[in-house]
Design an enzyme around this catalytic site. Structure first.
Site: not given
Length: 562
Positions: A323, A190, A456, A493, A445-446, A287, A422
């Site tokens: 989005r 992270h 996740r 993305c 990611n999803d 976003r 996704e």
């Protein structure tokens, strides 16, 4: 004489400055006689420390969301969960009942969980840093120590540490800090993710030799080549700022002329300038959740319209993909009164809420988007679509809103419409989805989370959350192939799009657009200009035949020698 130490570069930037060490809380007072420990009092101290830790983390989550966006802020949700983990809280209470004061009990209770994670490989090992971050927070509170203010470091400071947690890195001021380097850590830690978001030069996993570098020594941090140069000469120092010359404002092509857009992801309006400065070819993921947070009621149509037009104004010659509202799962907005769900990631989130409980909000957002559509090159995409009926319903609402605007005589334009891929469901019907829209955007990611059935945010399955697992790569490949057949262009993305080491693979898989954190745009653009698209396709074909992630990684590391 200069000395070079090697590690893993995580941000494609170079910085130079003087060392300041950051050391965590490790020393505690001597143990008292167990008979003198008041069990009830120590348990109360521990509970109070947890409560204060929750409050601190909530504040840091809000601050991180405002600075870096919602995805980065979610890391603090995982830290809050650790404070309530019964394995940890139970171990602390048992240790106190056995005669340890609260600080010593905390240190003991965290030892086994940290050791278990640290003994694993890859991302799982890096999640041990999150546990250390939570442990150190509790120890600092319990020992009444002042928190080190890493947000007030002097200009030109190079921060060195054994490890940096998310709460440490999130404090850093990219205008003041020249870079940081750590003894431990990897590219997916992270701290590394935050460094990329903040654009701070960083090298992690340098090893014990870093500990020999004293405070005040001049050091160069080369996040491009993964180098820490101690006492760098003038030639080395001249590398600072080199990365700025690599910013490419124009669209780029591969060596054989294939153009691939390299766009930026933004989670706040403030990030538009950064994306522009880094040479992004527009916005590939805007976003909209940030417009709905930190307030008591949702933004009205005009407020949303103003925000979308501001994004279009920042990129008058490029596309801006917005989005629609993607809440639910781990993204909750109190005034929307979301239901309690046993597994919110599999519950009502994304387009499911927009077509259900948040239908009024969705209609207002569509009105603002269609009005903004007449102001520039706007595109709109729907999150978490899993089947064709959801997309059909959303498209029908777009038509209804357009008809209402016509009746009211309001200027508008239906923008390009896209759908995010996704879920496994959307992968398997991608050809049908693609035939109804202009583009598909793969959210890795999803997609990785759902293909691998690995939350996740769950540290215990972090190693499964890797897009290089063959099932995920094959899902990506299928999406691209059938979407192209359906007449839609395809972008990506997720975090995967911004890794320059994977750019050739993504070109080979056939993507038309890559969207990423702004700081990685220059490196990905310069990498694209060195790639032959046909060669990349041949290598991607060989890699797709891999049966294991280990084999995928081996082939990637071998590159052209395979």
């Amino acid at each position: 004489m200069s000395v070079e130490l090697t590690g893993t570069g995580v941000t494609p930037r170079v910085g130079f400055g003087n060392v300041i060490w950051h050391r965590g809380v490790t020393d505690l007072p001597p143990l008292p006689d167990p008979k003198t420990v008041d069990t009830d009092e120590e348990i109360a101290r521990f509970e109070a420390a947890c409560e204060r830790g929750h409050d601190e983390l909530a504040d840091e989550r809000d601050q991180t969301r405002d600075r870096l966006g919602e995805d980065e802020a979610e890391i603090f949700d995982a830290h809050r969960a650790f404070l309530d983990d019964p394995e940890i809280t139970g171990s602390v209470e048992v240790a106190i009942e056995n005669g340890l004061p609260a600080p010593h009990a905390v240190r003991q209770a965290f030892e086994d969980p940290i050791a278990r994670l640290a003994g694993l490989e890859g991302q799982m090992a890096e999640r041990a840093d999150d546990l250390r971050d939570v442990r150190d927070r509790l120890l600092r509170i319990l020992t009444d120590r002042e928190r080190t203010d890493l947000g007030d470091l002097p200009d030109g400071a190079v921060l060195l540490a054994e490890r940096l947690g998310p709460s440490d890195t999130a404090q850093l001021d990219p205008e003041a800090v020249a870079g940081f380097a750590t003894v431990f850590g990897g590219r997916t830690s992270h701290a590394a993710i935050f460094a990329r978001s903040l654009g701070i030069p960083a090298v992690v996993g340098v090893g014990d030799e870093l500990g020999q570098v004293g405070d005040g020594r001049p050091v160069l941090v080369d996040g491009t080549d993964g180098l820490v140069v101690i006492d760098p000469d003038e030639s080395a120092r001249n590398r600072v700022g080199d990365e700025e010359t690599e910013i490419i404002p124009n669209h780029v092509t591969t060596t054989d002329g294939t153009e691939i857009e390299v766009a930026g992801n933004v989670g706040t309006l403030a990030e538009l300038d950064t994306a522009n400065e880094q040479g992004a070819d527009g916005i590939g993921l805007f976003r909209t959740e940030f417009l709905f947070l930190d307030r008591d009621a949702p933004p009205d149509e005009d407020e949303q319209y103003d925000a979308y037009v501001e994004a279009l104004s920042a990129f008058p010659n490029d596309r801006v993909i917005i989005r629609t509202l993607d809440i639910g799962g781990d993204k909750q907005i109190p005034y929307l009164d979301a239901p309690e769900e046993g597994n919110p990631f599999l519950g009502t989130r994304g387009i499911r809420r927009s077509l259900g409980s948040d239908a009024d909000l969705f209609e207002t957002q569509l009105c603002a988007l269609l009005r903004a559509g007449s102001e520039g090159n706007l595109a709109v995409m729907f999150p978490l679509v899993s089947h064709v009926e959801e997309l059909d319903a959303a498209l029908s609402l777009v038509e209804d809103v357009a008809e209402d605007l016509i009746e009211d005589g309001i200027e508008h334009k239906i923008p390009e419409i896209g759908v995010m891929i996704e879920t496994p469901g959307s992968v398997f019907v991608a050809e049908s989805l693609a035939s109804r829209v202009d583009f598909c955007s793969i959210g890795t990611n999803d997609l990785t989370q759902y293909v691998m059935a690995a939350d996740r945010e769950n540290e215990h399955v972090a190693d499964l959350h890797d897009p290089l697992h063959p099932p995920v790569l094959r899902a990506i490949r299928r999406t691209i192939e059938v979407s192209h057949e359906g007449g839609a262009w395809v972008g990506m993305c997720g975090e995967m799009a911004g890794d320059p080491e994977l750019t050739e693979l993504l070109v080979g898989l056939g993507l038309d657009e890559l969207s990423m954190s702004a700081v990685t745009v220059p490196k990905v653009k310069s990498t694209l200009e060195t790639i032959d698209a046909e060669d990349a396709r041949e290598r991607a074909e060989r890699l797709l035949r891999s049966e294991t992630r280990t084999e995928v990684r081996r082939l990637l590391s071998e590159g052209t020698d395979e």
